[in-house]
Design a protein around this motif. Structure first.
Motif, short mmCIF file in Angstrom:
data_model
loop_
_atom_site.label_atom_id
_atom_site.label_comp_id
_atom_site.label_asym_id
_atom_site.label_seq_id
_atom_site.Cartn_x
_atom_site.Cartn_y
_atom_site.Cartn_z
N SER A 4 0.87 -1.17 0.00
CA SER A 4 0.00 0.00 0.00
C SER A 4 0.91 1.22 0.00
O SER A 4 1.63 1.46 0.97
N ALA A 24 1.79 4.03 -11.52
CA ALA A 24 0.95 3.16 -12.36
C ALA A 24 1.79 2.29 -13.28
O ALA A 24 1.32 1.23 -13.73
N GLY A 36 0.91 -7.72 -5.51
CA GLY A 36 0.32 -6.55 -6.14
C GLY A 36 0.49 -5.33 -5.26
O GLY A 36 1.20 -5.35 -4.26
N TYR A 37 -0.18 -4.26 -5.65
CA TYR A 37 -0.06 -3.03 -4.89
C TYR A 37 -1.27 -2.12 -5.13
O TYR A 37 -2.00 -2.28 -6.10
N GLU A 38 -1.46 -1.22 -4.19
CA GLU A 38 -2.45 -0.16 -4.33
C GLU A 38 -1.76 1.17 -4.02
O GLU A 38 -0.71 1.21 -3.36
N ASP A 59 -6.96 4.54 -13.16
CA ASP A 59 -5.94 3.60 -12.71
C ASP A 59 -6.56 2.65 -11.67
O ASP A 59 -7.03 3.10 -10.62
N HIS A 61 -5.21 0.77 -9.57
CA HIS A 61 -4.47 0.72 -8.31
C HIS A 61 -4.85 1.86 -7.37
O HIS A 61 -4.57 1.80 -6.18
N ARG A 63 -6.66 4.63 -5.05
CA ARG A 63 -7.76 4.89 -4.12
C ARG A 63 -7.58 6.31 -3.59
O ARG A 63 -6.47 6.74 -3.29
#
Length: 315
Positions: A4, A24, A36-38, A59, A61, A63
């Motif tokens: 994150s 991104a 993965g990632y956010e 995108d 990813h 938030r």
């Protein structure tokens, strides 16, 4: 491992676009242990078009979280509490990272976890300062980019549970400076190791120095001085006094280097203006830092005296 990336922002939309574009484009192929990632952007009450633009972003990813303007400490805490990942990466919203940024942090963390059998560490990536907005990643590494800070949130990755155990950022740091180093002091007391990760490069963009920035920079140093005392009141040790320059040695040092205050923003203005004209704004800013450091240290001592006078007297 799931990342994150927590990015607090306030009125930085133009460079934030580049920051998010770089995130991104991350390539995780060299870090097989990453699921993965956010990217958790926390808007700290921006008054520009940041929120409007991010709400329209596509995108997957990304938030967006929002808060009233309360400072980076509160914003980062909000991002951590909402994070879905088990590893938190902190960067600033004016940092443009390389494609292998997250993969480099992942490899360094995993190596240390395996070697030591615990997660008592954080990785610290390289930060290269640049004023090149169009092509920030072309800036070479310079001697002035070196940092000896223990925990600076411009480019770090850390286990989320360890971060929660430390207590997160203190929201009393509502002005400029020290909230990350204060958290770092608590991590240091927990025995958390700093693992340097030079492959995780971020290019920290800031506009070229101009004379009209001087009043803002002076105000920033006064805020930094007030937050330095918040830091020291929490950790009243010689180590912290040295970190924030709250010693008579530092006061004397900056008096000597500024010739007792003769070198100041007013007297240096002609030279600063000439350096800007000669396209050496970085040199001008480094010269001005003599004056700015003197202001910061003097303000720390003045604020400390004021607080002592206002403290309740024992009955």
């Amino acid at each position: 491992m799931f990342f994150s990336v927590v990015v607090p922002t306030y009125n930085r939309l133009p460079i934030l676009r580049q920051c998010l574009a770089a995130l991104a484009a991350q390539d995780l192929s060299t870090a097989p242990g990453v699921d993965g990632y956010e990217v958790v952007v926390v808007d700290d009450g921006s008054t520009d078009q940041t929120v409007t633009v991010l709400r329209q972003a596509t995108d997957p990813h990304l938030r967006l979280l929002q808060q009233n303007h309360g400072g980076a400490a509160m914003a980062r805490n909000l991002g951590v509490m909402a994070a879905r990942g088990n590893v938190i990466v902190f960067i600033d919203s004016d940092l443009v990272v390389v494609k292998g940024f997250l993969a480099a942090h992942a490899r360094a963390l995993q190596r240390h976890w395996r070697r030591h059998g615990n997660r008592l560490c954080f990785t610290y990536g390289a930060v290269i300062n640049t004023s090149n907005f169009a092509r920030p990643t072309t800036e070479p590494h310079k001697l002035t980019d070196l940092s000896w800070a223990y925990f600076a949130t411009g480019n770090v990755a850390i286990d989320r549970q360890l971060l929660l155990r430390s207590g997160l950022f203190d929201p009393r740091f509502c002005q400029y400076g020290w909230e990350d180093l204060e958290l770092g002091e608590r991590l240091w007391k927990l025995g958390v190791a700093l693992v340097r990760c030079p492959e995780a490069v971020g290019y920290h963009w800031h506009p070229p120095f101009q004379l009209r920035q001087i009043p803002q920079l002076i105000q920033q140093e006064k805020e930094r001085a007030r937050m330095a005392l918040v830091f020291y009141r929490k950790h009243p040790t010689l180590r912290v006094r040295m970190i924030i320059q709250f010693t008579w040695l530092h006061l004397l040092l900056w008096q000597v280097l500024t010739l007792g205050g003769l070198l100041n923003a007013r007297t240096m203005t002609p030279l600063l203006a000439a350096l800007v004209r000669w396209e050496r704004p970085g040199w001008a800013l480094e010269l001005l830092r003599l004056h700015l450091n003197r202001i910061c240290v003097q303000t720390i001592f003045a604020e400390a005296r004021q607080q002592r006078r206002q403290a309740p007297q024992p009955s």
